[in-house]
Write an enzyme that holds these catalytic residues in place. Structure first.
Site: not given
Ligand code: UDP
Length: 336
Positions: A122, A146
């Site tokens: 990501t 995350y």
């Protein structure tokens, strides 16, 4: 046979569909914690005997091993927890699921002599950008758990290549949008937190009013800038990455985005135009942890994987709207 973890989820399911349409045989491994059995049923009706489903959890090595009963040529690994806000509140769940889950998967791969993996990483691994567009050499300093779990996995994959010859391609997604252009599957999160589905849902009866998180950013209209890449384009990059590894390609990592930034207000205006609906909007405070702008330099994926995103933000909103109408009807019928 290709093993897809998280194949019942949003991006995973679109990837499974693209693999089936290219003639690959696929095993989906998913615990259905955020993915949906309805998605698996739809994929099975499309893939017929080329789609196999194994329900299981990455924290249970025996369950992972069940997915390796046929010869697996490579793994595409989507299964993960992916909500930034939730990761701040519950880092334990995020580190356990994402990092330990991936370690288990890599170890079962080694036990079964499988040494190729495409991994969903990501743009959140970059943190607050020092410059845009962001290329792959930009420092990786994630600002939430995350992003930190995804960066930890990237590091593990580097080390597993060096020590055990496990080859990986890590794909760093920017903002993924849209749905299958034939409206067979689409984005289905509960609760939904993402911008485009939230705007679209607000047009339906009983929908919540749409809120803009922050209008005082240093951008042309004060709202955050993001790079929205179409999900069908994005999954094509996974197939190119898979084929790159199957042909003997080396461990590498790529940004997946369009190089075009769009503000929240621009996305909102486009949604209003496409839906033809008046949408009421409230401007509220910034959401914690949102960088001002995230825009990808995608030249490396273009050059090495020969990947070119073809669809526009308008295409993504149109397919997302068709899907949301379907989903809204299904959910309302089920609740009747
Ligand atoms: N956003 C917003 N209202 C919403 C959801 C999102 O203003 O209800 C903004 C958010 O602050 C960010 C952009 O839309 O600037 C994209 O957010 P999303 O959650 O879709 O993706 P993220 O960038 O967090 O991965």
């Amino acid at each position: 046979m290709i093993l897809v973890t998280g194949g019942a989820g949003y991006i995973g399911s679109h990837c499974v569909l693209a693999l089936l349409e290219k003639g690959y045989e696929v095993v989906v491994f998913d615990n259905l914690s955020t993915g949906h059995i309805e998605t698996i049923n739809k994929l099975s009706s499309i893939g017929q005997n080329k789609l196999h489903f194994v329900k299981g959890n990455l924290l249970n090595p025996n369950e992972i091993n069940n997915a390796f009963c046929s010869k697996i040529d490579a793994v595409i690994h989507f299964a993960a927890l992916s909500q930034v806000g939730e990761s701040v509140a519950n880092p334990d769940r995020y580190y356990r699921n994402n990092v330990i889950g991936t370690l288990n998967l890599l170890d079962i791969m080694r036990r079964n002599n499988v040494n190729k993996i495409v991994f969903s990483s990501t743009a959140a691994t970059y943190g607050e950008p020092k410059y845009v567009p962001i290329d792959e050499t930009h420092p990786q300093k994630p600002i939430n758990p995350y992003g930190k779990t995804k960066l930890a996995i990237e590091g593990i994959m580097e080390d597993y290549d060096r020590a055990y010859n496990v080859k990986s391609v890590r794909l760093r997604y920017f903002n993924v949008a849209g749905a299958d252009s034939k409206t067979r599957i689409g984005e289905w999160h509960d609760p939904e937190t993402h911008l485009i589905p939230k705007i679209l849902k607000s047009t339906f009866q009983g929908g919540e009013p749409f809120k803009i998180y922050g209008t005082d950013y240093d951008t042309k209209d004060g709202t955050c800038v993001r790079d929205y890449v179409n999900v069908e384009d994005l999954v094509q990059a996974h197939i190119l990455a898979l084929e790159y590894l199957l042909k003997g390609g080396n461990t590498d990592f790529f940004n997946l985005g369009t190089k075009e930034g769009c503000t929240v207000k621009e996305v909102f205006e486009l949604c209003k135009e496409i839906t033809g609906q008046k949408i009421s909007v409230n401007n509220i405070n910034r959401r914690e942890g949102d960088p001002t702008q995230l825009v990808a330099d995608n030249s490396k994926a273009k050059e090495i994987l020969k990947w070119t995103p073809e669809k526009t933000l308008r295409d993504s909103i149109k397919t997302a709207y068709e899907w949301e109408k379907c989903l809204d009807k299904t959910i309302k019928e089920a609740n009747r």
